[in-house]
Design an enzyme around this catalytic site. Sequence first.
Site, mmCIF file in Angstrom:
data_model
loop_
_atom_site.group_PDB
_atom_site.id
_atom_site.type_symbol
_atom_site.label_atom_id
_atom_site.label_comp_id
_atom_site.label_asym_id
_atom_site.label_seq_id
_atom_site.Cartn_x
_atom_site.Cartn_y
_atom_site.Cartn_z
ATOM 1 N N LYS A 203 -14.863 77.222 7.064
ATOM 2 C CA LYS A 203 -16.331 77.186 7.120
ATOM 3 C C LYS A 203 -16.838 78.259 6.175
ATOM 4 O O LYS A 203 -16.138 79.234 5.892
ATOM 5 C CB LYS A 203 -16.816 77.482 8.538
ATOM 6 C CG LYS A 203 -18.154 76.848 8.848
ATOM 7 C CD LYS A 203 -17.989 75.381 9.181
ATOM 8 C CE LYS A 203 -19.305 74.701 9.484
ATOM 9 N NZ LYS A 203 -19.080 73.350 10.023
HETATM 10 P P1 NAD Z 1 -29.628 70.276 9.331
HETATM 11 O O1 NAD Z 1 -29.947 71.551 8.662
HETATM 12 O O2 NAD Z 1 -29.753 68.997 8.596
HETATM 13 O O3 NAD Z 1 -30.496 70.137 10.677
HETATM 14 C C1 NAD Z 1 -30.552 71.137 11.665
HETATM 15 C C2 NAD Z 1 -31.761 70.841 12.525
HETATM 16 O O4 NAD Z 1 -31.803 71.748 13.632
HETATM 17 C C3 NAD Z 1 -33.084 71.028 11.778
HETATM 18 O O5 NAD Z 1 -33.991 70.022 12.194
HETATM 19 C C4 NAD Z 1 -33.569 72.392 12.281
HETATM 20 O O6 NAD Z 1 -34.985 72.554 12.217
HETATM 21 C C5 NAD Z 1 -33.094 72.325 13.707
HETATM 22 N N1 NAD Z 1 -32.998 73.635 14.348
HETATM 23 C C6 NAD Z 1 -32.623 74.824 13.814
HETATM 24 N N2 NAD Z 1 -32.715 75.782 14.737
HETATM 25 C C7 NAD Z 1 -33.142 75.190 15.881
HETATM 26 C C8 NAD Z 1 -33.412 75.631 17.184
HETATM 27 N N3 NAD Z 1 -33.254 76.932 17.498
HETATM 28 N N4 NAD Z 1 -33.837 74.749 18.108
HETATM 29 C C9 NAD Z 1 -33.984 73.448 17.782
HETATM 30 N N5 NAD Z 1 -33.734 72.950 16.557
HETATM 31 C C10 NAD Z 1 -33.325 73.812 15.634
HETATM 32 O O7 NAD Z 1 -28.129 70.454 9.911
HETATM 33 P P2 NAD Z 1 -27.107 69.328 10.356
HETATM 34 O O8 NAD Z 1 -26.196 69.083 9.219
HETATM 35 O O9 NAD Z 1 -27.844 68.207 10.990
HETATM 36 O O10 NAD Z 1 -26.263 70.118 11.445
HETATM 37 C C11 NAD Z 1 -26.666 70.182 12.813
HETATM 38 C C12 NAD Z 1 -25.465 70.556 13.680
HETATM 39 O O11 NAD Z 1 -24.441 69.571 13.495
HETATM 40 C C13 NAD Z 1 -24.789 71.882 13.332
HETATM 41 O O12 NAD Z 1 -24.262 72.445 14.518
HETATM 42 C C14 NAD Z 1 -23.654 71.484 12.425
HETATM 43 O O13 NAD Z 1 -22.610 72.448 12.401
HETATM 44 C C15 NAD Z 1 -23.231 70.203 13.101
HETATM 45 N N6 NAD Z 1 -22.468 69.279 12.241
HETATM 46 C C16 NAD Z 1 -22.967 68.809 11.076
HETATM 47 C C17 NAD Z 1 -22.225 67.912 10.301
HETATM 48 C C18 NAD Z 1 -22.759 67.302 9.040
HETATM 49 O O14 NAD Z 1 -22.099 66.392 8.511
HETATM 50 N N7 NAD Z 1 -23.893 67.697 8.530
HETATM 51 C C19 NAD Z 1 -20.952 67.513 10.757
HETATM 52 C C20 NAD Z 1 -20.468 67.990 11.957
HETATM 53 C C21 NAD Z 1 -21.245 68.865 12.698
#
Ligand code: NAD
Length: 420
Positions: A109
Amino acid sequence: MNLHLYDSPTFRMACQQFDLVADFMNIPEAARERLKMPKRALSVAVPVRMDDGSVKVFMGYRVQHHLTLGPTKGGIRFHPDVTVGEVAALAMWMSWKCALVGLPYGGAKGGVACDPRSLSAGELERLTRRYTQELIPVIGPQVDIPAPDVGTNEQVMAWIMDTYSLQMGHAVPGVVTGKPVLLGGSLGRREATGRGVAYLVSRAMDTLGIPAQGATAVIQGYGNVGSVAAVSMAKQGIRIIAVSDAFGGIHNPAGLDLNRLNEHVAAKGTVTGFPESEAVTNAELLLLPCDVLVPAALERQITEENAARIRCRILAEGANGPTTPEADAILAQRPEIFVLPDILCNSGGVIVSYFEWVQDLQSFFWSEGEVLDKLFRLLEQAYMQTLNHARKNGVSMRFSALSLGIRKVHEAKSIRGLYP
Ligand code: NAD
């Protein structure tokens, strides 16, 4: 062992989860430290020329958890709260996730402590390129392959690919995944994590006998993962009654119109203020009655404070590490809640990242149908293995998924032996 380098609530949480599973599996003490401690961590100061002419230094990290099964793989996060400890925990979870779904990777990461929303497009590009430059000694298609995570997207991956390729003197698409399709990205990668969440939710509903028609879902974090999961679940007939982002949440028990919501988010940059809905806080949103609760934002959202009060049938962990071990202990007393643990539930992202890397290495690209077919087959296999292992051993789905992943890495290390 002194953990001070990584010491943080999230790293302690990942270690606590690991130790519980290691006790259950009787892993010897010496093997535990070898399995748990990240192999490498790079900390870099990233100087960036800001638009006003000043120079600001941001802290960036890359942690590679284990190198036993192949190159390392994991996202890059741009968020103000990024620390080396958080990055190390996320790298460890990536290791167990890749092993659970059978990918030839160790976990990694990366992240930069910054608020990407407060940076101009030029500042974001310069930050990304300088951070990539600092990482060049430790990344590469055979070494460590980054991908998007919170606060990063296809454009950021394109800048990483470009910066790396300029240094090598030729295009190297295999150095990152989650790139634009035009640059060697895979069809279906952007949607893969959210679609995977929705697929596993439908499998959990089959297992529990809950019909999709008439079911309701609540989603915390309407970003890449949360918004795609919402749209995919809505296609299955599930009513999305509440969503949120970092600015707050919205709720409509009759169901949110996602087409109109997506237009609103595109125009305003947030879900808040959406008409035909009432405002809710992120804390209130987690407690709304629903069939499916999807935390899809950050770590440590379901805690000992609220675990006894969440009111869902399925907890589908789109985010990494959304549930603390203290909350898990409370959920263990609530068998009415079926948990799809993070390393299973959000594994669709790294699965299609793996497909993207394979396509790049072969310069041979697949149709979206092929990608989806292979994605659902791997998810199905991982789901059934986790469910059967949980039932056979009388353990939770999280415990089952973690023990399957940890066991594979443990066995691989034993077979390779210890050099010298
Ligand atoms: P992103 O940046 O696209 O979206 C994150 C969202 O969470 C945004 O809408 C943001 O405003 C919101 N957010 C941030 N802080 C917040 C809070 N305190 N309360 C509520 N909402 C909040 O990110 P993403 O890629 O969608 O990732 C989201 C989660 O999924 C993370 O934990 C990430 O590690 C996990 N993840 C992502 C992927 C991927 O392919 N992008 C894969 C596996 C896991």
